[in-house]
Write an enzyme that holds these catalytic residues in place. Structure first.
Site, PDB file in Angstrom:
ATOM      1  N   CYS A 156       0.838  -1.207   0.000  1.00 34.46           N
ATOM      2  CA  CYS A 156       0.000   0.000   0.000  1.00 34.46           C
ATOM      3  C   CYS A 156       0.869   1.253   0.000  1.00 34.46           C
ATOM      4  O   CYS A 156       0.563   2.240  -0.668  1.00 34.46           O
ATOM      5  CB  CYS A 156      -0.931  -0.002   1.205  1.00 34.46           C
ATOM      6  SG  CYS A 156      -0.106  -0.294   2.776  1.00 34.46           S
ATOM      7  N   THR A 157       1.993   1.195   0.716  1.00 37.20           N
ATOM      8  CA  THR A 157       2.873   2.368   0.809  1.00 37.20           C
ATOM      9  C   THR A 157       3.594   2.624  -0.514  1.00 37.20           C
ATOM     10  O   THR A 157       3.730   3.769  -0.951  1.00 37.20           O
ATOM     11  CB  THR A 157       3.876   2.195   1.967  1.00 37.20           C
ATOM     12  OG1 THR A 157       3.138   1.957   3.166  1.00 37.20           O
ATOM     13  CG2 THR A 157       4.747   3.423   2.149  1.00 37.20           C
ATOM     14  N   THR A 215      10.391  -0.644   6.609  1.00 37.88           N
ATOM     15  CA  THR A 215       9.501  -0.849   5.464  1.00 37.88           C
ATOM     16  C   THR A 215      10.357  -0.921   4.207  1.00 37.88           C
ATOM     17  O   THR A 215      11.320  -0.160   4.068  1.00 37.88           O
ATOM     18  CB  THR A 215       8.444   0.273   5.304  1.00 37.88           C
ATOM     19  OG1 THR A 215       7.774   0.096   4.051  1.00 37.88           O
ATOM     20  CG2 THR A 215       9.054   1.659   5.331  1.00 37.88           C
TER      21      THR A 215
END
Length: 338
Positions: A156-157, A215
């Site tokens: 999503c990021t 991330t």
């Protein structure tokens, strides 16, 4: 193929699985034919689908259990399986051409390929993958070739960051950049302090802490935009909100530009090629204003700031659940036309 609905099966009925189902059931060009989840019954599946703490109750058609292997969405039957091993799921019998792999478990190419044995033709992994080709709609989906059977919709990021980075790099050139995502809680976190051997901080109470986390989203942008490979990296703060996250991208520009020129470029792209993917707002917004927003990335013109004509901080919001789930379906539609 153009007028026929694309038939889709979903493996794993978690946050993304259920929301992908909601997206499919609200569209006319795709059809949900099967769901597999070995850990829940059809009754519980119905309840989890119908009531959602973030996105509200399902109001589009009545949902009921026909029998332990079938759900009815209005008049539309959806086959339910409860099979642990992906290669044993009879997707072919259910008529599913595309499978959304949303368990979070089978994210590499070999594991996801097990779905092909049951008759699926293509698999879209709803997570980043270390070896399956990654596609971000609006950024590199045109590179998809029809002989690719297993692909990843990235994270999503990455879906939020990549369209923004693409516009900035295309218009002004990125020398290097750092990203921070202030990210809502997800299912892997703990309600109270608990064991998390691989990520000690990640085991701390989600609703009570700001938790620094790693991330791969920024590095993954280098996979979907090779010209940015090695130029971006980033980290994440997990914060006690249940949905909607925000990317802070701080970049050094090759070509000097005022903040107003950057805003203008992003606004133009948001109304042009990236319409529906990249948004633009000058309103005084906060995170809940984006719950249910199906765009990948909404640039917040008022929140960003420039230090100089070559060094800027850009801020972009995303509903990390709904926006991403919408892109999964968009990617499937794109693949079906290739």
């Amino acid at each position: 193929m153009a007028d026929k609905k694309i038939k889709i099966g979903i493996n794993g009925f978690g946050r993304i699985g259920r929301l992908v189902a909601r997206v499919i059931l609200q569209r006319n060009d795709v059809e949900l034919v099967a769901v597999n989840d070995p850990f829940i019954t059809t009754e519980y599946m119905t309840y989890m689908f119908k009531y959602d703490s973030v996105h509200g109750q399902w109001k589009h058609n009545e949902l009921k259990v026909k029998d332990e292997k079938t759900l009815l969405f209005g008049e539309k039957p959806v086959t339910v399986f409860g099979i642990r091993n992906p290669e044993d799921i009879p997707w072919g019998e259910a008529g599913a051409d595309f499978v959304v792999e949303s368990t979070g478990v089978f994210t590499d190419k070999d594991k996801a390929a097990a779905h092909l044995k049951g008759g699926a033709k293509k698999v879209v992994i709803s997570a980043p993958s270390k070896d399956a080709p990654m596609f971000v709609v609006g950024v590199n989906e045109h590179e998809y070739k029809s002989d690719l059977n297993i692909v990843s919709n990235a994270s999503c990021t990455t879906n939020c960051l990549a369209p923004l980075a693409k516009v900035i790099n295309d218009r002004f050139g990125i020398v290097e950049g750092l990203m921070t995502t202030v990210h809502s809680i997800t299912a892997t976190q703990k309600t109270v302090d608990g064991p998390s051997m691989k990520d000690w901080r990640g085991g701390r109470a989600a609703s009570f802490n700001i938790i620094p986390s790693s991330t791969g989203a920024a590095k993954a942008v280098g996979k979907v935009l090779p010209q940015l490979n090695g130029k971006l990296t980033g980290m994440s703060f997990r914060v006690p909100t249940v949905d909607v996250s925000v990317v802070d991208l701080t970049v050094r520009l090759e070509k000097a530009a005022t903040y107003d020129e950057i805003k203008k470029a992003i606004k133009e792209e948001s109304q042009g090629k990236l319409k529906g993917i990249l948004g633009y707002t000058e309103d005084d917004v906060v995170s809940t204003d984006f719950v249910g927003d199906n765009r990948s990335s909404i640039f917040d013109a008022k929140a960003g700031i420039a230090l100089s004509d070559n060094f800027v901080k850009l801020v972009s919001w995303y509903d990390n659940e709904w926006g991403y789930s919408t892109r999964v379906v968009d990617l499937i539609i794109h693949m079906s036309k290739a």
